[in-house]
Write a protein that holds these residues in place. Structure first.
Motif, PDB file in Angstrom:
ATOM      1  N   GLU A 145       0.218  10.551   3.556  1.00 56.26           N
ATOM      2  CA  GLU A 145      -0.242  10.336   2.176  1.00 56.26           C
ATOM      3  C   GLU A 145      -0.327  11.687   1.473  1.00 56.26           C
ATOM      4  O   GLU A 145      -0.968  12.613   1.968  1.00 56.26           O
ATOM      5  N   ASP A 146       0.335  11.784   0.328  1.00 56.94           N
ATOM      6  CA  ASP A 146       0.343  13.069  -0.384  1.00 56.94           C
ATOM      7  C   ASP A 146      -0.780  13.166  -1.416  1.00 56.94           C
ATOM      8  O   ASP A 146      -1.076  14.259  -1.905  1.00 56.94           O
TER       9      ASP A 146
ATOM     10  N   ASP B  61       2.269   5.995   3.065  1.00 61.03           N
ATOM     11  CA  ASP B  61       2.437   5.948   1.612  1.00 61.03           C
ATOM     12  C   ASP B  61       3.938   5.856   1.340  1.00 61.03           C
ATOM     13  O   ASP B  61       4.733   6.565   1.960  1.00 61.03           O
TER      14      ASP B  61
ATOM     15  N   GLN C 155       5.395   6.388  -1.601  1.00 58.16           N
ATOM     16  CA  GLN C 155       5.843   7.392  -2.578  1.00 58.16           C
ATOM     17  C   GLN C 155       5.392   8.775  -2.133  1.00 58.16           C
ATOM     18  O   GLN C 155       4.255   9.179  -2.359  1.00 58.16           O
ATOM     19  N   LEU C 156       6.313   9.487  -1.497  1.00 56.62           N
ATOM     20  CA  LEU C 156       6.028  10.825  -0.982  1.00 56.62           C
ATOM     21  C   LEU C 156       6.966  11.822  -1.649  1.00 56.62           C
ATOM     22  O   LEU C 156       8.067  11.459  -2.054  1.00 56.62           O
TER      23      LEU C 156
ATOM     24  N   LYS D 168      -2.734  -0.123  -2.884  1.00 58.41           N
ATOM     25  CA  LYS D 168      -3.602   0.874  -3.512  1.00 58.41           C
ATOM     26  C   LYS D 168      -3.849   0.435  -4.953  1.00 58.41           C
ATOM     27  O   LYS D 168      -2.954  -0.128  -5.563  1.00 58.41           O
TER      28      LYS D 168
HETATM   29 MN    MN Z   1       2.196   9.291  -2.912  1.00 62.20          MN
END
Ligand code: MN
Length: 135
Positions: free
Chosen positions: A11-12, A55, A57-58, A107
Protein backbone atom coordinates in the motif's frame (compact mmCIF):
# COMPACT_ATOMS: atom_id res chain seq x y z
CA UNK A 1 -6.57 -18.02 14.80
CA UNK A 2 -5.23 -14.80 13.38
CA UNK A 3 -2.61 -14.42 16.15
CA UNK A 4 0.85 -15.06 14.85
CA UNK A 5 -0.17 -14.75 11.21
CA UNK A 6 1.98 -12.61 8.98
CA UNK A 7 0.33 -10.29 6.48
CA UNK A 8 2.19 -8.58 3.66
CA UNK A 9 0.50 -5.23 3.10
CA UNK A 10 1.35 -3.55 -0.21
CA UNK A 11 0.00 0.00 0.00
CA UNK A 12 1.50 3.32 -1.06
CA UNK A 13 -0.97 5.50 0.84
CA UNK A 14 0.66 6.17 4.20
CA UNK A 15 -2.62 6.78 6.08
CA UNK A 16 -4.18 3.57 4.78
CA UNK A 17 -1.02 1.64 5.54
CA UNK A 18 -0.96 2.94 9.11
CA UNK A 19 -4.63 2.12 9.65
CA UNK A 20 -4.31 -1.41 8.26
CA UNK A 21 -1.12 -1.98 10.23
CA UNK A 22 -2.82 -0.79 13.43
CA UNK A 23 -5.90 -2.99 12.97
CA UNK A 24 -3.96 -6.15 12.09
CA UNK A 25 -1.40 -5.72 14.85
CA UNK A 26 -4.14 -5.07 17.38
CA UNK A 27 -5.59 -8.46 16.35
CA UNK A 28 -2.23 -10.09 17.04
CA UNK A 29 -0.93 -10.31 13.50
CA UNK A 30 2.48 -9.32 12.19
CA UNK A 31 2.59 -6.83 9.33
CA UNK A 32 5.20 -6.63 6.62
CA UNK A 33 4.74 -3.25 4.96
CA UNK A 34 5.67 -2.59 1.33
CA UNK A 35 5.00 0.70 -0.43
CA UNK A 36 5.54 -0.48 -4.00
CA UNK A 37 6.21 -3.57 -6.10
CA UNK A 38 9.96 -3.40 -5.53
CA UNK A 39 9.54 -3.51 -1.75
CA UNK A 40 6.93 -6.28 -2.06
CA UNK A 41 9.28 -8.41 -4.21
CA UNK A 42 12.07 -7.93 -1.65
CA UNK A 43 9.76 -9.06 1.19
CA UNK A 44 8.60 -12.12 -0.75
CA UNK A 45 12.19 -13.04 -1.56
CA UNK A 46 12.89 -13.11 2.20
CA UNK A 47 10.00 -15.31 3.25
CA UNK A 48 6.35 -16.31 3.01
CA UNK A 49 3.54 -14.32 4.59
CA UNK A 50 0.22 -16.06 5.33
CA UNK A 51 -1.71 -13.59 3.22
CA UNK A 52 -1.16 -10.57 0.98
CA UNK A 53 -3.27 -7.41 1.03
CA UNK A 54 -2.64 -5.69 -2.26
CA UNK A 55 -3.53 -2.12 -3.13
CA UNK A 56 -4.42 -2.17 -6.83
CA UNK A 57 -3.22 1.37 -7.49
CA UNK A 58 0.52 1.52 -6.85
CA UNK A 59 3.19 3.79 -8.29
CA UNK A 60 5.19 2.03 -11.02
CA UNK A 61 4.10 -1.61 -11.35
CA UNK A 62 0.38 -1.73 -10.52
CA UNK A 63 -1.27 -4.19 -8.13
CA UNK A 64 -2.77 -6.45 -10.78
CA UNK A 65 0.57 -6.83 -12.59
CA UNK A 66 2.21 -7.71 -9.27
CA UNK A 67 -0.53 -10.26 -8.50
CA UNK A 68 0.05 -11.91 -11.89
CA UNK A 69 3.77 -12.02 -11.14
CA UNK A 70 3.14 -13.64 -7.73
CA UNK A 71 0.90 -16.26 -9.39
CA UNK A 72 3.55 -17.09 -12.00
CA UNK A 73 6.21 -17.64 -9.32
CA UNK A 74 6.04 -21.27 -8.06
CA UNK A 75 6.99 -20.39 -4.45
CA UNK A 76 4.21 -17.79 -4.14
CA UNK A 77 1.64 -19.11 -6.64
CA UNK A 78 -0.83 -20.24 -3.95
CA UNK A 79 -0.52 -17.32 -1.54
CA UNK A 80 -3.92 -15.92 -0.55
CA UNK A 81 -4.24 -12.41 -1.96
CA UNK A 82 -6.95 -9.87 -1.17
CA UNK A 83 -7.26 -6.82 -3.38
CA UNK A 84 -7.40 -3.53 -1.51
CA UNK A 85 -8.89 -0.92 -3.73
CA UNK A 86 -10.88 2.25 -3.93
CA UNK A 87 -12.54 0.95 -7.07
CA UNK A 88 -16.18 0.35 -6.24
CA UNK A 89 -17.35 0.01 -9.81
CA UNK A 90 -19.29 -3.06 -10.79
CA UNK A 91 -16.99 -5.40 -12.69
CA UNK A 92 -13.80 -4.45 -10.88
CA UNK A 93 -14.15 -7.27 -8.38
CA UNK A 94 -14.49 -9.78 -11.22
CA UNK A 95 -11.50 -8.25 -12.98
CA UNK A 96 -9.28 -8.54 -9.89
CA UNK A 97 -10.41 -12.11 -9.19
CA UNK A 98 -9.83 -13.07 -12.81
CA UNK A 99 -6.36 -11.53 -12.41
CA UNK A 100 -5.54 -13.85 -9.51
CA UNK A 101 -6.93 -12.22 -6.35
CA UNK A 102 -8.90 -14.41 -3.94
CA UNK A 103 -11.13 -11.60 -2.74
CA UNK A 104 -11.61 -7.91 -2.36
CA UNK A 105 -11.68 -5.36 0.46
CA UNK A 106 -13.02 -1.93 -0.49
CA UNK A 107 -11.45 1.35 0.56
CA UNK A 108 -12.12 3.39 2.58
CA UNK A 109 -11.48 0.59 5.09
CA UNK A 110 -14.50 -0.36 7.20
CA UNK A 111 -12.87 -0.49 10.64
CA UNK A 112 -15.73 -2.61 12.04
CA UNK A 113 -15.43 -5.44 9.52
CA UNK A 114 -11.85 -5.29 8.21
CA UNK A 115 -10.18 -7.79 10.57
CA UNK A 116 -13.11 -10.23 10.20
CA UNK A 117 -12.68 -10.13 6.43
CA UNK A 118 -8.96 -10.83 6.71
CA UNK A 119 -9.60 -13.66 9.20
CA UNK A 120 -12.16 -15.24 6.88
CA UNK A 121 -9.61 -15.28 4.06
CA UNK A 122 -6.99 -16.82 6.39
CA UNK A 123 -9.38 -19.64 7.34
CA UNK A 124 -9.86 -20.86 3.79
CA UNK A 125 -7.84 -24.00 3.09
CA UNK A 126 -4.72 -23.29 1.04
CA UNK A 127 -5.32 -23.72 -2.66
CA UNK A 128 -9.07 -23.99 -2.19
CA UNK A 129 -9.64 -21.54 -4.97
CA UNK A 130 -8.82 -23.04 -8.34
CA UNK A 131 -6.93 -20.72 -10.62
CA UNK A 132 -5.24 -20.80 -13.95
CA UNK A 133 -1.55 -20.01 -13.81
CA UNK A 134 -0.23 -19.03 -17.18
CA UNK A 135 3.05 -17.85 -18.57
MN1 MN B 1 -2.47 3.35 -3.94
Amino acid sequence: MPEGKTILVVEDNEQNLELVEFLLEEAGMTVWAARDATEARARLADGQPDLVLMDMQLPGTDGLTLVEEIRRTPTTARLPILALTAHAMRGDRERFIAGGCDGYIAKPINVASFVTEVEAALKRPAGSIPREVSG
